[in-house]
Design an enzyme around this catalytic site. Structure first.
Site, PDB file in Angstrom:
ATOM      1  CE1 TYR A  71      -4.348   1.803   0.572  1.00  0.00           C
ATOM      2  CE2 TYR A  71      -2.936   3.092   2.178  1.00  0.00           C
ATOM      3  CZ  TYR A  71      -4.063   2.952   1.364  1.00  0.00           C
ATOM      4  OH  TYR A  71      -4.818   3.778   1.656  1.00  0.00           O
ATOM      5  CE  LYS A 104      -3.720   4.837  -1.592  1.00  0.00           C
ATOM      6  NZ  LYS A 104      -5.124   5.269  -2.538  1.00  0.00           N
TER       7      LYS A 104
END
Length: 252
Positions: A154, A158
């Site tokens: 993640y 991001k």
């Protein structure tokens, strides 16, 4: 407020949380909104709510990792509303685990959903925005881009969103298209509730723990992120591009 009158927006991941809050806010401020999500019943519910309060909305069932589905989503928006002015890339998932326990499939699915999908959506949207010489793109990054234990997939995705955003601002600026990102901290959503469960805490206890180390003394709400997205998607932010704005209560 009528800042989005005669504007058309697509919001991905709009069935709940930040996406739903953003779709509702853009519609309340005058936009016709495509409520796009893989969870079609919930997306339809959000769209119906917007229409019931006097707005314009279209629910679209879309897998944002599927190039053909993304192309169809943009085509349906233009077919229904005649144009596309705003794209909010909010769709995302988590598959949290420590590096040594993370299967390759969880790495691939998070990178595909949280980063590659934004590439696909931006590529499809620019085909409409470039000829119109107008567009506002807002991508969802995260505080986790700075690093977060148990989120190597993640965090990488991001962080990639921020690089993609800065680059697209350079490439698309000549066509009067602004591209920015918003990086929320801890926001009270179903996704953060799932994170709490992963570490063996209730959502309430987890939020309390986060609030204690946040300067504002609380966690954020979806509407607070939606307000920042709406600003960046508006003409009030006409000279803001290539930026990532953190919305995290002052946390460092």
């Amino acid at each position: 407020m009528t800042r989005f009158v005669d504007r058309v927006a697509i919001v991905t991941g709009a069935a709940q949380g930040i996406g739903a809050a953003t779709a509702r806010l853009l519609a309340a401020q005058g936009a016709a909104v495509v409520v796009a999500d893989l969870a079609e019943p919930q997306a339809t519910s959000v769209a119906d709510e917007i229409v019931a309060t006097g707005g314009q909305a279209l629910a679209v069932d879309v897998d944002v990792t599927d190039e053909a589905a993304v192309t169809s989503m943009v085509e349906r928006a233009v077919e229904r509303f005649g144009r596309l002015d705003v794209l909010v890339n909010n769709a995302g998932i988590t598959r949290d685990n420590l590096l040594f326990k993370m299967p390759r499939s969880d790495w691939d699915s998070v990178l595909s959903t949280n980063l590659t999908s934004i590439f696909l959506c931006c590529q499809a949207a620019q085909k409409v925005m470039v000829p119109a010489r107008y567009g506002k793109i807002v991508n969802l990054s995260s505080r986790s881009a700075l690093g977060n234990r148990g989120q190597v997939n993640y965090a990488a995705a991001k962080a990639g969103v921020q690089g993609l955003t800065a680059t697209l601002a350079i490439e698309l600026g000549a066509f009067n298209i602004n591209v920015n990102a918003v990086a929320p901290g801890y926001i009270a959503t179903a996704m953060t509730a799932a994170t709490a469960q992963r570490v063996g805490a209730s959502p309430e206890d987890h939020q309390k723990m986060v609030a204690e180390r946040t300067p504002l003394g609380r966690v954020g709400q979806p509407d607070e992120v939606a307000s920042v997205i709406a600003f960046l998607a508006s003409d009030e932010a006409s000279y803001v591009s290539g930026q990532t704005l953190y919305v995290n209560g002052g946390a460092r």
